[in-house]
Design a protein around this motif. Sequence first.
Motif: not given
Length: 86
Positions: A65-85
């Motif tokens: 909501r704060d960034l004006g994007i979809g929740k699923n976009t946030v979920l995908e970004i965070m999922k990739r971030q966890r996989q990369n770490s």
Amino acid sequence: MRRTQAGIAQFKRDRLSERVKSGLAAARAQGKKLDRQPGQRPKSIKLAPKVVQVADGRSDRWTARDLGIGKNTVLEIMKRQRQNSL
């Protein structure tokens, strides 16, 4: 008269369905892939650093909501971030 029009409309729908199904079958027989092709998501790649920064300890919905994007976009970004770490 309405019965006749409904019958004709149904006949046209059936013919269209048959043509689509035969076209798909022909494409499969030629070995074409009909599914959605995997690819990059330029929007989520561009927004990833900002999402990770804003999402620190916050829910995905609030971040989206704060960034004006979809929740699923946030979920995908965070999922990739966890996989990369890992």
